[in-house]
Design a protein around this motif. Structure first.
Motif, PDB file in Angstrom:
ATOM      1  N   ALA A 275       0.840  -1.202   0.000  1.00 34.19           N
ATOM      2  CA  ALA A 275       0.000   0.000   0.000  1.00 34.19           C
ATOM      3  C   ALA A 275       0.872   1.250   0.000  1.00 34.19           C
ATOM      4  CB  ALA A 275      -0.917  -0.003   1.219  1.00 34.19           C
ATOM      5  N   GLN A 276       0.427   2.252  -0.727  1.00 37.23           N
ATOM      6  CA  GLN A 276       1.076   3.554  -0.664  1.00 37.23           C
ATOM      7  C   GLN A 276       0.869   4.136   0.737  1.00 37.23           C
ATOM      8  OE1 GLN A 276       3.077   5.118  -2.382  1.00 37.23           O
ATOM      9  NE2 GLN A 276       2.849   7.331  -2.206  1.00 37.23           N
ATOM     10  N   PRO A 277       1.934   4.615   1.390  1.00 40.75           N
ATOM     11  CA  PRO A 277       1.752   5.186   2.728  1.00 40.75           C
ATOM     12  C   PRO A 277       0.710   6.301   2.711  1.00 40.75           C
ATOM     13  CG  PRO A 277       4.081   4.902   2.246  1.00 40.75           C
ATOM     14  CD  PRO A 277       3.343   4.608   0.974  1.00 40.75           C
ATOM     15  N   PRO A 278      -0.146   6.359   3.723  1.00 42.82           N
ATOM     16  CA  PRO A 278      -1.179   7.406   3.742  1.00 42.82           C
ATOM     17  C   PRO A 278      -0.556   8.784   3.843  1.00 42.82           C
ATOM     18  CG  PRO A 278      -1.076   6.269   5.849  1.00 42.82           C
ATOM     19  CD  PRO A 278      -0.196   5.496   4.919  1.00 42.82           C
ATOM     20  N   ARG A 279      -1.235   9.745   3.252  1.00 41.28           N
ATOM     21  CA  ARG A 279      -0.766  11.123   3.337  1.00 41.28           C
ATOM     22  C   ARG A 279      -1.011  11.664   4.742  1.00 41.28           C
ATOM     23  NH1 ARG A 279      -1.730  14.564  -2.131  1.00 41.28           N
ATOM     24  NH2 ARG A 279      -0.468  13.233  -3.495  1.00 41.28           N
ATOM     25  N   PRO A 280      -0.145  12.539   5.191  1.00 38.06           N
ATOM     26  CA  PRO A 280      -0.355  13.133   6.517  1.00 38.06           C
ATOM     27  C   PRO A 280      -1.685  13.889   6.583  1.00 38.06           C
ATOM     28  CG  PRO A 280       1.875  13.555   5.738  1.00 38.06           C
ATOM     29  CD  PRO A 280       1.118  12.968   4.583  1.00 38.06           C
ATOM     30  N   ASP A 281      -2.229  13.949   7.764  1.00 35.75           N
ATOM     31  CA  ASP A 281      -3.466  14.714   7.960  1.00 35.75           C
ATOM     32  C   ASP A 281      -3.273  16.149   7.488  1.00 35.75           C
ATOM     33  OD1 ASP A 281      -4.625  12.495   9.067  1.00 35.75           O
ATOM     34  OD2 ASP A 281      -4.289  13.106  11.145  1.00 35.75           O
ATOM     35  N   GLY A 282      -4.261  16.626   6.771  1.00 33.46           N
ATOM     36  CA  GLY A 282      -4.209  17.989   6.267  1.00 33.46           C
ATOM     37  C   GLY A 282      -3.675  18.124   4.865  1.00 33.46           C
ATOM     38  N   ASP A 283      -3.011  17.062   4.335  1.00 31.33           N
ATOM     39  CA  ASP A 283      -2.529  17.128   2.961  1.00 31.33           C
ATOM     40  C   ASP A 283      -3.701  16.967   1.997  1.00 31.33           C
ATOM     41  OD1 ASP A 283      -0.047  17.348   4.015  1.00 31.33           O
ATOM     42  OD2 ASP A 283       0.823  15.655   2.926  1.00 31.33           O
ATOM     43  N   PRO A 284      -3.662  17.625   0.840  1.00 31.42           N
ATOM     44  CA  PRO A 284      -4.767  17.504  -0.112  1.00 31.42           C
ATOM     45  C   PRO A 284      -4.818  16.113  -0.734  1.00 31.42           C
ATOM     46  CG  PRO A 284      -2.956  18.713  -1.102  1.00 31.42           C
ATOM     47  CD  PRO A 284      -2.602  18.532   0.348  1.00 31.42           C
ATOM     48  N   ALA A 285      -6.020  15.664  -1.037  1.00 31.86           N
ATOM     49  CA  ALA A 285      -6.175  14.416  -1.785  1.00 31.86           C
ATOM     50  C   ALA A 285      -5.760  14.655  -3.236  1.00 31.86           C
ATOM     51  CB  ALA A 285      -7.632  13.949  -1.727  1.00 31.86           C
ATOM     52  N   PRO A 286      -5.211  13.633  -3.914  1.00 31.42           N
ATOM     53  CA  PRO A 286      -4.870  13.809  -5.319  1.00 31.42           C
ATOM     54  C   PRO A 286      -6.100  14.205  -6.141  1.00 31.42           C
ATOM     55  CG  PRO A 286      -3.927  11.774  -4.462  1.00 31.42           C
ATOM     56  CD  PRO A 286      -4.868  12.283  -3.418  1.00 31.42           C
ATOM     57  N   LEU A 287      -5.880  15.019  -7.148  1.00 31.09           N
ATOM     58  CA  LEU A 287      -6.969  15.353  -8.061  1.00 31.09           C
ATOM     59  C   LEU A 287      -7.461  14.080  -8.743  1.00 31.09           C
ATOM     60  CD1 LEU A 287      -5.628  18.665  -9.649  1.00 31.09           C
ATOM     61  CD2 LEU A 287      -7.307  18.381  -7.811  1.00 31.09           C
ATOM     62  N   PRO A 288      -8.705  14.076  -9.235  1.00 34.21           N
ATOM     63  CA  PRO A 288      -9.295  12.830  -9.746  1.00 34.21           C
ATOM     64  C   PRO A 288      -8.457  12.091 -10.786  1.00 34.21           C
ATOM     65  CG  PRO A 288     -10.991  14.499  -9.488  1.00 34.21           C
ATOM     66  CD  PRO A 288      -9.687  15.176  -9.195  1.00 34.21           C
ATOM     67  N   TYR A 289      -7.742  12.817 -11.658  1.00 31.91           N
ATOM     68  CA  TYR A 289      -6.980  12.113 -12.693  1.00 31.91           C
ATOM     69  C   TYR A 289      -5.765  11.373 -12.127  1.00 31.91           C
ATOM     70  CZ  TYR A 289      -3.128  15.539 -12.922  1.00 31.91           C
ATOM     71  OH  TYR A 289      -2.033  16.329 -12.644  1.00 31.91           O
ATOM     72  N   LEU A 290      -5.426  11.645 -10.858  1.00 29.86           N
ATOM     73  CA  LEU A 290      -4.321  10.963 -10.192  1.00 29.86           C
ATOM     74  C   LEU A 290      -4.795  10.043  -9.071  1.00 29.86           C
ATOM     75  CD1 LEU A 290      -1.791  13.926  -9.918  1.00 29.86           C
ATOM     76  CD2 LEU A 290      -1.655  11.975 -11.478  1.00 29.86           C
ATOM     77  N   ALA A 291      -6.093   9.904  -8.914  1.00 27.50           N
ATOM     78  CA  ALA A 291      -6.654   9.131  -7.806  1.00 27.50           C
ATOM     79  C   ALA A 291      -7.163   7.783  -8.296  1.00 27.50           C
ATOM     80  CB  ALA A 291      -7.781   9.912  -7.148  1.00 27.50           C
ATOM     81  N   ASP A 292      -6.670   6.704  -7.685  1.00 31.82           N
ATOM     82  CA  ASP A 292      -7.133   5.360  -8.016  1.00 31.82           C
ATOM     83  C   ASP A 292      -6.979   4.490  -6.777  1.00 31.82           C
ATOM     84  OD1 ASP A 292      -7.858   3.216 -10.081  1.00 31.82           O
ATOM     85  OD2 ASP A 292      -5.981   2.429  -9.265  1.00 31.82           O
ATOM     86  N   ALA A 293      -8.068   3.927  -6.315  1.00 27.66           N
ATOM     87  CA  ALA A 293      -8.045   3.157  -5.069  1.00 27.66           C
ATOM     88  C   ALA A 293      -7.121   1.950  -5.169  1.00 27.66           C
ATOM     89  CB  ALA A 293      -9.465   2.715  -4.709  1.00 27.66           C
ATOM     90  N   ALA A 294      -7.131   1.277  -6.317  1.00 26.07           N
ATOM     91  CA  ALA A 294      -6.270   0.105  -6.473  1.00 26.07           C
ATOM     92  C   ALA A 294      -4.802   0.495  -6.432  1.00 26.07           C
ATOM     93  CB  ALA A 294      -6.595  -0.605  -7.791  1.00 26.07           C
TER      94      ALA A 294
END
Length: 428
Positions: A275-294
């Motif tokens: 798994a990719q390490p989770p981003r620290p609290d407060g960091d923005p989520a990747p924009l949709p074109y960079l977001a993939d749950a798998a």
């Protein structure tokens, strides 16, 4: 996909493959080699041998066999991932079936007698900056109160490097000349770099590309990645400090990039996905074109990276190389799939054999820093070496050795080989 080629109980009739730290039968990395007196050709590393794929082409699946006739792997990289998987499964079967030994063994060469070349003709090379601890450490030297610029956590930062100066492991690095301007000087001068550095990175080899104007969706990015090598993005830090504004790296980076010659395939790395390490609290989520749950669930890799330094004096004294750092490749803020998807997101066409660098991968602790710029705190804290030498940056005769191994419970560890180069004096 994890299949029979990853079975830890799989045995190879090549004796040196059993327990080999780099190239057991579960690895089967791809490369270009030349046997003594022969021309460059595609091969696979197995133990301390190299399998000549052209010599066994009649035993391989049709599509890969047709792609193996030249002196680069670009035609093979261009095939669909399913064809590369078929090649891997067939070679695995040939090397683990004692009944095939008489047919295949004549196609094996002692690796020590061969010359290794770049695996592909590199059309383009792009270097990214996804090691967040490196970015923070370097930024802190210039901007103590704000080390990361606002865009870092929104966009995978990269720059286009120079493909013509990428070289395989073992080729010396000639100390570059360029403009240097110390902070206290009134004007720059020109001469050999005084602050030559290395950068510990992974190299990403592109397979099937995309048409101009057609982005690669993040969920499909993995199908465009053939595999990984080690990469050293050599850097002249004094040139870099003077020239990097306003347009970024140029002569500080384009004089030499070293890559390890074996491509550890995406298929070989399947058991080591984490798994990719989770981003620290407060960091923005990747924009949709960079977001993939798998990709977030399996987009990072359980790879341990190491850097060693050997000086001329150490070699003369028989002193083994000194370890500078060790740390996991999971210290990347963006995944490999994300940097591929971002690279193509504006419609830029990637092509088979293109090379991407991840950027320097550093750990959050001092024992895992990926450059001398970080280790020596910009030259203010020289490191002590065996024999009484110190280093802030690299001197002529120094040799850097990068290495990496992937490991996971229940599977046979595999290695990347070495990415090494020795510093030669400036010319001219």
């Amino acid at each position: 996909m994890i299949d029979e080629t990853h079975d830890p109980d799989l045995r190879c009739w090549v004796e040196s493959a059993a327990g080999h730290a780099e190239y057991p039968v579960q690895n089967l990395p791809l490369g270009i080699f030349a046997p003594a007196g022969g021309a460059p050709r595609p091969g696979i590393a197995i133990g301390d041998r190299i399998l000549d794929l052209q010599a066994v082409a009649a035993l391989l699946p049709d599509a890969p066999a047709r792609a193996l006739g030249g002196a680069t792997l670009n035609p093979l990289f261009a095939l669909p991932a399913a064809d590369r998987r078929a090649l891997r499964r067939r070679v695995s079967a040939l090397l683990s079936d004692e009944g095939q030994r008489d047919v295949v063994e004549p196609a094996l060469h002692r690796a020590a007698d061969c010359t290794l070349h770049l695996p592909a003709a590199i059309g383009d090379y792009t270097d990214f900056y996804v090691g967040i601890h490196h970015a923070t450490n370097v930024g802190r030297q210039f901007r103590p109160d704000n080390p990361l610029l606002p865009n870092y956590k929104w966009v995978p930062i990269g720059y286009h490097g120079r493909a013509s100066s990428v070289r395989p492991s073992g080729e010396p690095v000639i100390r570059p000349r360029g403009q240097r301007k110390p902070p206290q000087a009134d004007a720059p001068d020109y001469g050999p770099t005084r602050r030559l550095d290395y950068e510990l990175e992974l190299g990403v080899w592109i397979g099937r590309g995309n048409a101009l104007g057609e982005p690669i969706p993040i969920a499909e990015a993995g199908e465009h990645i053939v595999g990984l090598s080690l990469l050293n993005d050599w850097s002249a830090r004094d040139f870099q400090a003077w020239e990097y504004q306003p347009l970024g790296p140029f002569l500080a980076k384009n004089f030499h990039t070293s890559v390890s010659p074996w491509v550890v395939t995406a298929e070989a790395l399947a058991p080591f996905r984490i798994a990719q390490p989770p981003r620290p609290d407060g960091d923005p989520a990747p924009l949709p074109y960079l977001a993939d749950a798998a990709d977030q669930a399996r987009g990072a890799l359980a790879i341990e990276l190491e850097v060693h330094l050997s000086t001329a004096a150490m070699r003369a004294q028989g002193t083994p190389p000194h370890r500078l750092s060790r740390g996991p490749a999971s210290n990347m803020y963006w995944t490999i799939a994300q940097i591929v998807a971002h690279h193509a997101s504006n419609g830029c066409d990637l092509r088979p054999g293109d090379l991407l660098g991840t950027g320097t991968i550093s750990a959050p602790t001092d024992d895992g820093l990926g450059s001398l710029l970080e280790i020596s705190r910009g030259g203010t804290a020289p490191i002590a070496l065996p024999g009484g030498e110190t280093r802030s940056f690299l001197e002529d005769g120094d040799e850097l050795i990068l290495s990496a191994h992937a490991a996971a419970e229940g599977y046979v560890p595999i290695g990347f080989g070495e990415c090494r180069a020795r510093i030669a004096p400036a010319r001219g």
